[in-house]
Scaffold this active site. Structure first.
Site, short mmCIF file in Angstrom:
data_model
loop_
_atom_site.label_atom_id
_atom_site.label_comp_id
_atom_site.label_asym_id
_atom_site.label_seq_id
_atom_site.Cartn_x
_atom_site.Cartn_y
_atom_site.Cartn_z
N GLY A 107 15.20 22.38 -30.41
CA GLY A 107 15.86 22.89 -29.21
C GLY A 107 16.22 24.36 -29.35
N PHE A 108 16.89 24.86 -28.34
CA PHE A 108 17.27 26.27 -28.30
C PHE A 108 18.20 26.61 -29.47
CE2 PHE A 108 20.71 28.97 -26.15
CZ PHE A 108 20.16 30.17 -26.56
N VAL A 143 17.75 10.15 -32.79
CA VAL A 143 18.94 9.84 -33.61
C VAL A 143 19.83 8.76 -32.99
CG1 VAL A 143 18.98 12.10 -34.73
CG2 VAL A 143 20.35 11.74 -32.66
N SER A 156 20.92 16.93 -28.19
CA SER A 156 21.42 16.46 -26.89
C SER A 156 20.76 17.26 -25.78
CB SER A 156 22.94 16.65 -26.76
OG SER A 156 23.36 16.24 -25.46
N LYS A 185 28.77 9.93 -44.22
CA LYS A 185 29.64 9.14 -45.11
C LYS A 185 28.83 8.65 -46.31
CE LYS A 185 32.16 4.78 -44.73
NZ LYS A 185 31.18 3.70 -44.51
N ALA A 214 28.14 19.44 -32.52
CA ALA A 214 28.13 20.39 -31.40
C ALA A 214 28.84 19.76 -30.21
CB ALA A 214 26.70 20.73 -31.04
N TYR A 243 27.30 13.64 -19.76
CA TYR A 243 27.32 14.62 -20.85
C TYR A 243 28.76 14.83 -21.32
CZ TYR A 243 26.38 19.14 -23.19
OH TYR A 243 26.26 20.17 -24.10
N ARG A 277 19.17 26.11 -16.13
CA ARG A 277 20.33 26.93 -16.43
C ARG A 277 20.16 28.29 -15.80
NH1 ARG A 277 23.37 24.05 -20.73
NH2 ARG A 277 24.84 24.86 -19.22
N1 UDP Z 1 23.50 28.58 -10.89
C1 UDP Z 1 23.07 29.32 -9.79
N2 UDP Z 1 21.73 29.39 -9.54
C2 UDP Z 1 20.80 28.79 -10.32
C3 UDP Z 1 21.23 28.07 -11.46
C4 UDP Z 1 22.59 27.98 -11.71
O1 UDP Z 1 23.87 29.89 -9.05
O2 UDP Z 1 19.59 28.91 -10.01
C5 UDP Z 1 24.94 28.51 -11.16
C6 UDP Z 1 25.48 27.10 -11.39
O3 UDP Z 1 25.79 26.48 -10.16
C7 UDP Z 1 26.69 27.37 -12.25
C8 UDP Z 1 26.30 28.61 -13.06
O4 UDP Z 1 25.19 29.18 -12.38
O5 UDP Z 1 27.79 27.70 -11.43
C9 UDP Z 1 25.90 28.29 -14.48
O6 UDP Z 1 24.98 27.23 -14.46
P1 UDP Z 1 24.31 26.65 -15.76
O7 UDP Z 1 23.53 25.45 -15.34
O8 UDP Z 1 23.59 27.74 -16.47
O9 UDP Z 1 25.50 26.25 -16.72
P2 UDP Z 1 26.83 25.37 -16.54
O10 UDP Z 1 27.09 25.09 -15.09
O11 UDP Z 1 26.61 24.14 -17.33
O12 UDP Z 1 27.84 26.27 -17.12
#
Ligand code: UDP
Length: 325
Positions: free
Chosen positions: A11-12, A58, A76, A106, A115, A146, A187
């Site tokens: 993952g990242f 896992v 995750s 353990k 995390a 989550y 994201r």
């Molecule tokens: N968001 C947005 N446009 C997008 C993707 C996300 O405005 O195309 C907004 C989203 O609604 C949130 C913020 O950016 O308020 C961060 O979203 P992300 O999914 O990166 O992380 P998280 O909400 O889990 O912090």
């Protein structure tokens, strides 16, 4: 040679942690079931004899032959789009997966760092978020799978510490960005950069006045590294307190990419936190840590990474907002 197991290795964050521990002279055992991870992120490590990889989920019993000194549990799904697509796996990896890894710690007498996330604070009513804040989470909302798995994860981790004497560490990770984020994970960082590079308008969810605080991945990894080797057993926030509204962030990306894009507004996803900013007093005083990379520097590096994608790859990963009906 010290041996460390890193789950979520493809993952990242997991892949950056693998790089760091290889660099520090560890034998790294990476584990991932590749449902959201990508082998591309760790391909370069297969040539070193100090890296080994297990394709394993896992949530099922975990066995690793030989001694283990440390475990980092980073497996995750970690984006709202993923929680919606794979809610049960998200719950299982945070709960059953954590249980399995604590059992392994353990058994092997290994120190384990898990995390956790700023999502344990939910849509916070306290600002900035200190580790003492208990949070405001909707258990049955789209993010509940989550958030609650991660809250359970913290509880069971503390229970293994107090009841079994396992050496445990808990990091609460705030929004982190950098190379190797998945282009289509939904994201906001890869979403906006992808849209700008494809010549699409940037989609702001809601009025864009919600805030986030973005931490560059190298800073995050440094914080995690220091926490693992500290003797502090309670949760520590690691994130960059430099808070920005999503609207201003969209403008920054437009400037950075030098594109002519506009922003367009869409509905705010359910339970999208309105404000998020870490209080990092604990990390500063206990770990002597604070972020070193500012957003403009970090975003430049991140953009360079995404510019390496072919236009075909960029098109394929078109941003889809699954969160709204
Ligand atoms: N968001 C947005 N446009 C997008 C993707 C996300 O405005 O195309 C907004 C989203 O609604 C949130 C913020 O950016 O308020 C961060 O979203 P992300 O999914 O990166 O992380 P998280 O909400 O889990 O912090």
């Amino acid at each position: 040679m010290k041996r460390i197991l890193i789950t979520g290795a493809a993952g990242f964050l997991g892949s950056h942690l693998c790089d760091r521990f290889i660099k520090e002279g560890f034998k790294v055992i990476g584990m991932d079931n590749l449902i959201t991870g990508d082998l591309k992120n760790i391909e370069h490590l297969f040539k070193t004899e100090h890296f080994e990889f297990y394709n394993h989920d896992v949530s099922k019993f975990v066995h690793v032959p030989g001694k283990l000194d440390y475990i980092l549990h980073f497996a995750s799904p970690a984006s709202p789009i993923d929680y919606l697509k794979i809610p049960i796996q998200t719950l299982k990896v945070g709960s059953l997966g954590t249980h399995n890894l604590l059992g392994l710690a353990k058994e092997k007498n290994a120190r384990i760092l898990i995390a956790s996330t700023s999502e344990v604070y939910g849509d916070p009513l306290v600002h900035p978020q200190t580790e003492d804040y208990y949070g405001n989470v909707n258990t049955i909302g789209p993010r509940g799978v989550y958030d609650e798995a991660k809250r359970f994860q913290e509880s069971i981790t503390m229970a293994y510490h107090t009841y079994h004497g396992v050496e445990t560490r808990i990091v609460r990770i705030f929004n982190t960005y950098g190379p190797r984020m998945r282009l289509n994970d939904g994201r906001v960082v890869p979403a906006f950069i992808g849209q700008a590079l494809r010549g699409e308008d940037l989609t702001i969810f809601g009025d864009g006045l919600q805030t986030r605080s973005f931490c560059y991945v190298d800073d995050q990894v440094e914080g995690i590294y220091r926490l693992l080797f500290s003797d502090y057993i309670y949760p520590v926030n690691i994130g960059n307190p430099d808070e920005i509204t999503i609207k201003d962030f969209a403008e920054e990306i437009i400037k950075l990419t030098g594109t002519e894009q506009k922003v367009i507004y869409k509905d705010l996803p359910v339970n999208d936190p309105l404000q998020r900013q870490p209080d990092i007093f604990r990390a500063k005083t206990i770990l002597g840590w604070e972020p070193q990379v500012n957003r403009s520097e970090g975003m430049k590096k991140t953009l360079e990474y995404f510019k390496n994608f072919s236009s075909e790859e960029l098109q394929k990963s078109e941003h889809r907002d699954f969160l709204k009906k």
